[in-house]
Design a protein around this motif. Structure first.
Motif, PDB file in Angstrom:
ATOM      1  N   MET A 193      18.382  88.570  -0.576  1.00 34.40           N
ATOM      2  CA  MET A 193      18.664  87.154  -0.420  1.00 34.40           C
ATOM      3  C   MET A 193      18.639  86.815   1.072  1.00 34.40           C
ATOM      4  O   MET A 193      19.225  87.522   1.886  1.00 34.40           O
ATOM      5  N   SER A 194      17.975  85.743   1.439  1.00 34.46           N
ATOM      6  CA  SER A 194      17.882  85.345   2.839  1.00 34.46           C
ATOM      7  C   SER A 194      19.243  84.864   3.354  1.00 34.46           C
ATOM      8  O   SER A 194      20.128  84.503   2.578  1.00 34.46           O
ATOM      9  N   ARG A 195      19.378  84.839   4.673  1.00 36.44           N
ATOM     10  CA  ARG A 195      20.645  84.374   5.260  1.00 36.44           C
ATOM     11  C   ARG A 195      20.913  82.927   4.895  1.00 36.44           C
ATOM     12  O   ARG A 195      22.048  82.554   4.660  1.00 36.44           O
ATOM     13  N   THR A 196      19.865  82.094   4.832  1.00 36.88           N
ATOM     14  CA  THR A 196      20.095  80.689   4.489  1.00 36.88           C
ATOM     15  C   THR A 196      20.478  80.532   3.020  1.00 36.88           C
ATOM     16  O   THR A 196      21.325  79.697   2.686  1.00 36.88           O
ATOM     17  N   ALA A 197      19.900  81.344   2.143  1.00 36.16           N
ATOM     18  CA  ALA A 197      20.286  81.290   0.725  1.00 36.16           C
ATOM     19  C   ALA A 197      21.738  81.752   0.560  1.00 36.16           C
ATOM     20  O   ALA A 197      22.501  81.152  -0.215  1.00 36.16           O
ATOM     21  N   ARG A 198      22.142  82.790   1.307  1.00 31.23           N
ATOM     22  CA  ARG A 198      23.539  83.248   1.267  1.00 31.23           C
ATOM     23  C   ARG A 198      24.475  82.170   1.800  1.00 31.23           C
ATOM     24  O   ARG A 198      25.555  81.928   1.259  1.00 31.23           O
ATOM     25  N   LEU A 199      24.046  81.515   2.894  1.00 34.36           N
ATOM     26  CA  LEU A 199      24.848  80.433   3.468  1.00 34.36           C
ATOM     27  C   LEU A 199      25.040  79.328   2.437  1.00 34.36           C
ATOM     28  O   LEU A 199      26.166  78.849   2.248  1.00 34.36           O
ATOM     29  N   LEU A 200      23.986  78.947   1.762  1.00 38.51           N
ATOM     30  CA  LEU A 200      24.074  77.911   0.733  1.00 38.51           C
ATOM     31  C   LEU A 200      25.038  78.325  -0.376  1.00 38.51           C
ATOM     32  O   LEU A 200      25.910  77.546  -0.781  1.00 38.51           O
ATOM     33  N   GLU A 201      24.929  79.549  -0.815  1.00 38.61           N
ATOM     34  CA  GLU A 201      25.780  80.056  -1.902  1.00 38.61           C
ATOM     35  C   GLU A 201      27.259  80.050  -1.504  1.00 38.61           C
ATOM     36  O   GLU A 201      28.110  79.566  -2.247  1.00 38.61           O
ATOM     37  N   ILE A 202      27.567  80.574  -0.321  1.00 38.02           N
ATOM     38  CA  ILE A 202      28.953  80.664   0.136  1.00 38.02           C
ATOM     39  C   ILE A 202      29.519  79.278   0.423  1.00 38.02           C
ATOM     40  O   ILE A 202      30.637  78.953   0.019  1.00 38.02           O
ATOM     41  N   ALA A 203      28.744  78.444   1.132  1.00 41.03           N
ATOM     42  CA  ALA A 203      29.227  77.106   1.473  1.00 41.03           C
ATOM     43  C   ALA A 203      29.461  76.280   0.213  1.00 41.03           C
ATOM     44  O   ALA A 203      30.465  75.566   0.116  1.00 41.03           O
ATOM     45  N   ARG A 204      28.570  76.374  -0.749  1.00 42.66           N
ATOM     46  CA  ARG A 204      28.751  75.624  -1.997  1.00 42.66           C
ATOM     47  C   ARG A 204      30.029  76.077  -2.707  1.00 42.66           C
ATOM     48  O   ARG A 204      30.824  75.260  -3.153  1.00 42.66           O
ATOM     49  N   ALA A 205      30.252  77.393  -2.783  1.00 45.97           N
ATOM     50  CA  ALA A 205      31.429  77.927  -3.472  1.00 45.97           C
ATOM     51  C   ALA A 205      32.731  77.507  -2.784  1.00 45.97           C
ATOM     52  O   ALA A 205      33.749  77.319  -3.446  1.00 45.97           O
ATOM     53  N   LYS A 206      32.696  77.340  -1.467  1.00 45.86           N
ATOM     54  CA  LYS A 206      33.909  77.009  -0.712  1.00 45.86           C
ATOM     55  C   LYS A 206      34.024  75.529  -0.367  1.00 45.86           C
ATOM     56  O   LYS A 206      34.973  75.127   0.306  1.00 45.86           O
ATOM     57  N   GLY A 207      33.051  74.732  -0.773  1.00 47.67           N
ATOM     58  CA  GLY A 207      33.093  73.308  -0.470  1.00 47.67           C
ATOM     59  C   GLY A 207      32.874  72.981   0.990  1.00 47.67           C
ATOM     60  O   GLY A 207      33.344  71.954   1.487  1.00 47.67           O
ATOM     61  N   ILE A 208      32.130  73.828   1.684  1.00 51.53           N
ATOM     62  CA  ILE A 208      31.849  73.625   3.105  1.00 51.53           C
ATOM     63  C   ILE A 208      30.629  72.724   3.248  1.00 51.53           C
ATOM     64  O   ILE A 208      29.628  72.897   2.549  1.00 51.53           O
TER      65      ILE A 208
END
Length: 159
Positions: free
Chosen positions: A1-16
């Motif tokens: 998974m790319s860093r941007t895809a990981r960022l999207l996943e984590i930010a979405r889960a945390k409401g960032i």
């Protein structure tokens, strides 16, 4: 998974929600984030503030800070990321200001890039000396470093 895809996943889960304030990268961080489908859930806006006037008008960077430290400084990176947060609906902001090249000076050499990251409570700045890699490579390295800063900040609280 790319860093941007990981960022999207984590930010979405945390409401960032993310905002960017970019100078030498000219919107490359914003583009990398918005290249991922679904990024509208976590990305509010990007400010491309290439000139000092733009930094002042769009991000409320102080003219006194620019005069005292210059655009390529941690002090300006600090004010840029804080300004991006204030002038957006974001909860996390990153800033980039640097000398991509060609050129530079003994005082501020090519490849020097200053970064800021804030969640509104904690702000961190740093300077990375990428060296004279050439304009394109300095900009790519700065983009990737900013994405890494966002990913780390989204994944755990800023120190």
């Amino acid at each position: 998974m790319s860093r941007t895809a990981r960022l999207l996943e984590i930010a979405r889960a945390k409401g960032i929600v993310i905002a960017t304030a970019e100078s030498c990268t000219g919107g490359m961080v914003s583009a990398a984030i918005t290249d991922i489908a679904g990024s509208s859930a976590i990305f509010d806006r990007g400010f491309v503030t290439y000139t000092n006037d733009a930094k002042i008008a769009m991000l409320s960077v102080s003219a006194q800070t620019l005069d005292a430290f210059g655009a390529v400084s941690e002090q300006v990176a600090d004010e840029m990321c804080r300004g991006a947060l204030i002038h957006s609906n974001a909860t996390l902001a990153v800033s980039i200001t640097g000398i991509a090249g060609p050129g530079g000076s003994d005082y501020k050499p090519e490849g020097r890039v200053c970064f800021g990251i804030t969640n509104g409570t904690t702000t961190r700045t740093e300077t990375i000396e990428f060296g004279a890699l050439g304009r394109e490579n300095v900009r790519l390295a700065a983009r990737d470093h900013a994405l890494d800063l966002l990913l780390k900040a989204a994944d755990s609280p800023l120190p």
